[in-house]
Every structure is written in structure tokens, then in C-alpha cells.
Scaffold this motif. Structure first.
Motif, PDB file in Angstrom:
ATOM      1  N   GLY A  92      44.829  38.024   0.060  1.00  0.00           N
ATOM      2  CA  GLY A  92      46.013  37.987  -0.778  1.00  0.00           C
ATOM      3  C   GLY A  92      47.286  38.112   0.030  1.00  0.00           C
ATOM      4  O   GLY A  92      48.286  37.423  -0.244  1.00  0.00           O
ATOM      5  N   ALA A  93      47.255  38.968   1.052  1.00  0.00           N
ATOM      6  CA  ALA A  93      48.434  39.158   1.909  1.00  0.00           C
ATOM      7  C   ALA A  93      48.722  37.896   2.714  1.00  0.00           C
ATOM      8  O   ALA A  93      49.888  37.504   2.881  1.00  0.00           O
ATOM      9  CB  ALA A  93      48.214  40.351   2.826  1.00  0.00           C
ATOM     10  N   ALA A  94      47.675  37.249   3.217  1.00  0.00           N
ATOM     11  CA  ALA A  94      47.851  36.026   4.003  1.00  0.00           C
ATOM     12  C   ALA A  94      48.446  34.910   3.151  1.00  0.00           C
ATOM     13  O   ALA A  94      49.348  34.184   3.587  1.00  0.00           O
ATOM     14  CB  ALA A  94      46.508  35.590   4.594  1.00  0.00           C
ATOM     15  N   LEU A  95      47.965  34.771   1.927  1.00  0.00           N
ATOM     16  CA  LEU A  95      48.469  33.725   1.042  1.00  0.00           C
ATOM     17  C   LEU A  95      49.897  34.016   0.573  1.00  0.00           C
ATOM     18  O   LEU A  95      50.700  33.098   0.386  1.00  0.00           O
ATOM     19  CB  LEU A  95      47.561  33.567  -0.172  1.00  0.00           C
ATOM     20  N   ALA A  96      50.206  35.291   0.391  1.00  0.00           N
ATOM     21  CA  ALA A  96      51.552  35.657  -0.065  1.00  0.00           C
ATOM     22  C   ALA A  96      52.623  35.178   0.909  1.00  0.00           C
ATOM     23  O   ALA A  96      53.742  34.853   0.506  1.00  0.00           O
ATOM     24  CB  ALA A  96      51.644  37.167  -0.265  1.00  0.00           C
ATOM     25  N   LYS A  97      52.280  35.107   2.185  1.00  0.00           N
ATOM     26  CA  LYS A  97      53.235  34.648   3.207  1.00  0.00           C
ATOM     27  C   LYS A  97      53.667  33.202   2.963  1.00  0.00           C
ATOM     28  O   LYS A  97      54.761  32.807   3.373  1.00  0.00           O
ATOM     29  CB  LYS A  97      52.606  34.752   4.598  1.00  0.00           C
ATOM     30  N   VAL A  98      52.797  32.422   2.304  1.00  0.00           N
ATOM     31  CA  VAL A  98      53.122  31.004   2.062  1.00  0.00           C
ATOM     32  C   VAL A  98      53.340  30.731   0.572  1.00  0.00           C
ATOM     33  O   VAL A  98      53.329  29.572   0.136  1.00  0.00           O
ATOM     34  CB  VAL A  98      52.026  30.077   2.643  1.00  0.00           C
ATOM     35  N   GLY A  99      53.496  31.795  -0.214  1.00  0.00           N
ATOM     36  CA  GLY A  99      53.832  31.629  -1.620  1.00  0.00           C
ATOM     37  C   GLY A  99      52.697  31.216  -2.532  1.00  0.00           C
ATOM     38  O   GLY A  99      52.919  30.586  -3.568  1.00  0.00           O
ATOM     39  N   ILE A 100      51.464  31.578  -2.158  1.00  0.00           N
ATOM     40  CA  ILE A 100      50.284  31.227  -2.947  1.00  0.00           C
ATOM     41  C   ILE A 100      49.560  32.510  -3.345  1.00  0.00           C
ATOM     42  O   ILE A 100      49.583  33.492  -2.604  1.00  0.00           O
ATOM     43  CB  ILE A 100      49.343  30.308  -2.145  1.00  0.00           C
ATOM     44  N   LYS A 101      48.903  32.500  -4.500  1.00  0.00           N
ATOM     45  CA  LYS A 101      48.154  33.673  -4.951  1.00  0.00           C
ATOM     46  C   LYS A 101      46.661  33.489  -4.691  1.00  0.00           C
ATOM     47  O   LYS A 101      46.109  32.405  -4.868  1.00  0.00           O
ATOM     48  CB  LYS A 101      48.395  33.929  -6.444  1.00  0.00           C
ATOM     49  N   PHE A 102      46.025  34.589  -4.312  1.00  0.00           N
ATOM     50  CA  PHE A 102      44.574  34.598  -4.123  1.00  0.00           C
ATOM     51  C   PHE A 102      43.892  34.944  -5.441  1.00  0.00           C
ATOM     52  O   PHE A 102      44.433  35.682  -6.268  1.00  0.00           O
ATOM     53  CB  PHE A 102      44.184  35.644  -3.068  1.00  0.00           C
ATOM     54  N   PHE A 103      42.670  34.403  -5.634  1.00  0.00           N
ATOM     55  CA  PHE A 103      41.873  34.808  -6.797  1.00  0.00           C
ATOM     56  C   PHE A 103      40.397  34.871  -6.425  1.00  0.00           C
ATOM     57  O   PHE A 103      39.933  34.205  -5.502  1.00  0.00           O
ATOM     58  CB  PHE A 103      42.066  33.833  -7.967  1.00  0.00           C
ATOM     59  N   TYR A 104      39.676  35.705  -7.161  1.00  0.00           N
ATOM     60  CA  TYR A 104      38.227  35.778  -7.003  1.00  0.00           C
ATOM     61  C   TYR A 104      37.561  35.378  -8.308  1.00  0.00           C
ATOM     62  O   TYR A 104      37.931  35.826  -9.380  1.00  0.00           O
ATOM     63  CB  TYR A 104      37.780  37.184  -6.612  1.00  0.00           C
TER      64      TYR A 104
END
Length: 287
Positions: free
Chosen positions: A143-155
Motif C-alpha cells: 500500500g505504501a509503495a502504490l501510494a507513492k504513485v497515486g494508486i490504492k492497494f487491495f486484497y
């Protein structure tokens, strides 16, 4: 009272009743997308172009990816765009989220995704608390990695996470509670809630701000529930509305809690013929 007065009163009553009934009636208002894994066999046999033509013929505009079928991302995006298809989300292997989340984030950004997630967390069965905590940590990292590029993580929970934990809760509760609510969202797959014996409506209501995406999948009538294996015959996926799901309750609650995207997923060998029927069902359902 004059006849005209009585007629006016009766007419007003029926108009008011009709208006109230219409106001109380609910319907599915989202535009359903498709998880392209549903057509994995067609991608292999027919190729990308012909299979995406099929998707377009369903009246689908939103898609969720399960790879780009050995096609470079720029080319795959052009194939989607030329048919008016928009990729909203995609699934990536758990191992990649563990070892190279930043690389996955860059791929997701190149695809123009809003969400990037994981459909299966690698684990040893049965899952235990230590594994659940490790999975939650991996998801927080993703989630932190994706937040850097403006995307949300989901499971995408898959059924095996409902092992008992404590005080009537399961390891799915642990994973949800131990992940960052701003950066880690969840995708409810209705079959993988009902098959392990859980209640989709109760889970939606328990975590109303965590379910951003949903897989619409129906479980064949007569199939026993309660298994925590995370596995069942793919041909237990049936046309929406013909299986075990209480779609009126599920969809009404999902819309109430703010699920943003819905994707039909049909893993059966009959998916190509069942998907159009599922689309029609979603257009007709009322509650």
C-alpha cells in the motif's frame, strides 16, 4: 362528498402510493465490469484482439486485468482503448508484492490503474495468526509503495482467511484490522465469502470503508458451504441469479457502504455464454 371529489381523492392516493413504491424500490446502478481471467481460455485460443472484441460485445466498458497475456503494456493498453475498455484494477502475484512492490507500482502506473492488488496470499494451510500478521505487513508495504504513485492497494480474500481467531472473529478480521485503512482496501468476492460459510452483508456492514471493489460470482445451488480450502470446482460458478446468493441484500448493502467497482468473474468453462446472462440479470434486479 361529490363524485368528482371522491375520484380526485382516489387518484391522488394511488399516485402517492405509486410514487412511494418507486422511491423505495432499489436497483443496481453501477456499470459492471469484467475480470478478464474469466476468459483466460479464450485469450490462449483466440488471442488478445478477438477476446477483447468478445468483451466489448457484452456491453462491458470496465475491466480488471490478470496480466497482459504476453503483450507489452503499451500495446495491450492500445488494444483496450481501441474498444472503449478501461482497466481499473489488476491482480499481481503475492511474491512480487513481497519482493518488488515498487516495480509492480510502476507497472500499475504505466497501465493507468486506479487499484492494484493481490488475489491469493501464499500460505501454509491452515493459515494461522503468525501468517496472517506477515500477510498484513506485506500488504502495508504494498500500500505504501502504490501510494507513492497515486494508486490504492487491495486484497481479494479467497476463503481460507476465515480461520477462527478470537472472540468470534477470524484471521480475515485480523488482516483487515492490521492494515492501513487509507492505503489498503479489500475486494469482496461473493463466492469466496459464501462458500466458506460467511455472510457478505454482515462483512460489508462491519467494515463499510474498506470494501472498494467486488467480484460478482454466484455459487451453484446444492454446493455445500463451510470449507476454508479456498478451492472449489470452477464449474460451481453459475450465471448470476441462478445460484445461492441473496443478490438483492448483497447489492443493496454494497451500494449503501460505497463499493466503487463491481466486476463479474466467472471462472467456469461456460463463462463466455454465462457472462451476457449475468449482465442482463444485473440490469433487471430490483429490491
Amino acid at each position: 362528498m361529490s363524485f368528482s371529489r371522491i375520484a380526485f381523492t382516489v387518484t391522488a392516493f394511488f399516485l402517492t402510493t405509486s410514487a412511494l413504491t418507486h422511491a423505495e424500490e432499489g436497483k443496481f446502478t453501477a456499470s459492471p465490469g469484467l475480470q478478464l481471467y474469466s476468459l483466460r481460455s479464450q485469450f490462449k485460443l483466440k488471442g488478445v484482439s478477438r477476446t477483447l472484441d468478445t468483451v466489448k460485445s457484452f456491453g462491458i466498458q470496465l475491466v480488471e486485468l490478470a496480466g497482459t497475456h504476453e503483450m507489452p503494456i503499451p500495446e495491450f493498453k492500445k488494444e483496450l482503448e481501441s474498444r472503449g475498455l478501461k482497466a481499473v484494477s489488476a491482480h499481481y502475484p503475492y511474491k512480487r508484492w513481497q519482493t518488488e512492490p515498487d516495480a509492480v507500482a510502476q507497472e500499475a502506473k504505466e497501465l493507468g490503474l486506479e487499484y492494484a492488488g493481490c488475489a491469493w496470499a501464499d500460505h501454509k494451510s491452515p493459515m494461522d495468526e503468525a501468517q496472517a500478521r506477515e500477510i498484513a505487513a506485506t500488504f502495508n508495504q504494498a500500500g505504501a509503495a502504490l501510494a507513492k504513485v497515486g494508486i490504492k492497494f487491495f486484497y481479494h480474500l479467497h476463503g481460507f482467511e476465515y480461520q477462527p481467531w478470537k472472540k468470534g472473529e477470524t484471521l480475515a478480521d485480523l488482516i483487515i484490522q492490521e492494515t492501513n485503512p487509507e492505503q489498503v482496501k479489500f475486494q469482496m468476492d461473493t463466492l469466496w465469502v459464501v462458500f466458506p460459510g460467511q455472510d457478505p452483508v454482515k462483512l460489508l456492514e462491519k467494515y463499510p470503508n474498506r470494501w472498494d471493489l467486488m467480484h460478482l460470482k454466484d455459487l451453484k445451488q446444492g454446493v455445500a458451504t463451510g470449507s476454508l480450502s479456498g478451492q472449489t470446482d470452477v464449474n460451481n460458478d453459475v450465471t448470476l441469479g441462478t445460484g445461492q446468493m441473496n443478490w438483492a441484500a448483497i447489492l443493496a448493502t454494497a451500494q449503501k457502504v460505497g463499493v466503487k467497482y463491481y466486476f463479474i468473474e466467472d471462472e467456469s468453462s461456460s463463462s463466455e455464454s454465462q457472462i451476457p446472462k449475468s449482465v442482463k440479470f444485473l440490469q433487471s434486479i430490483r429490491w
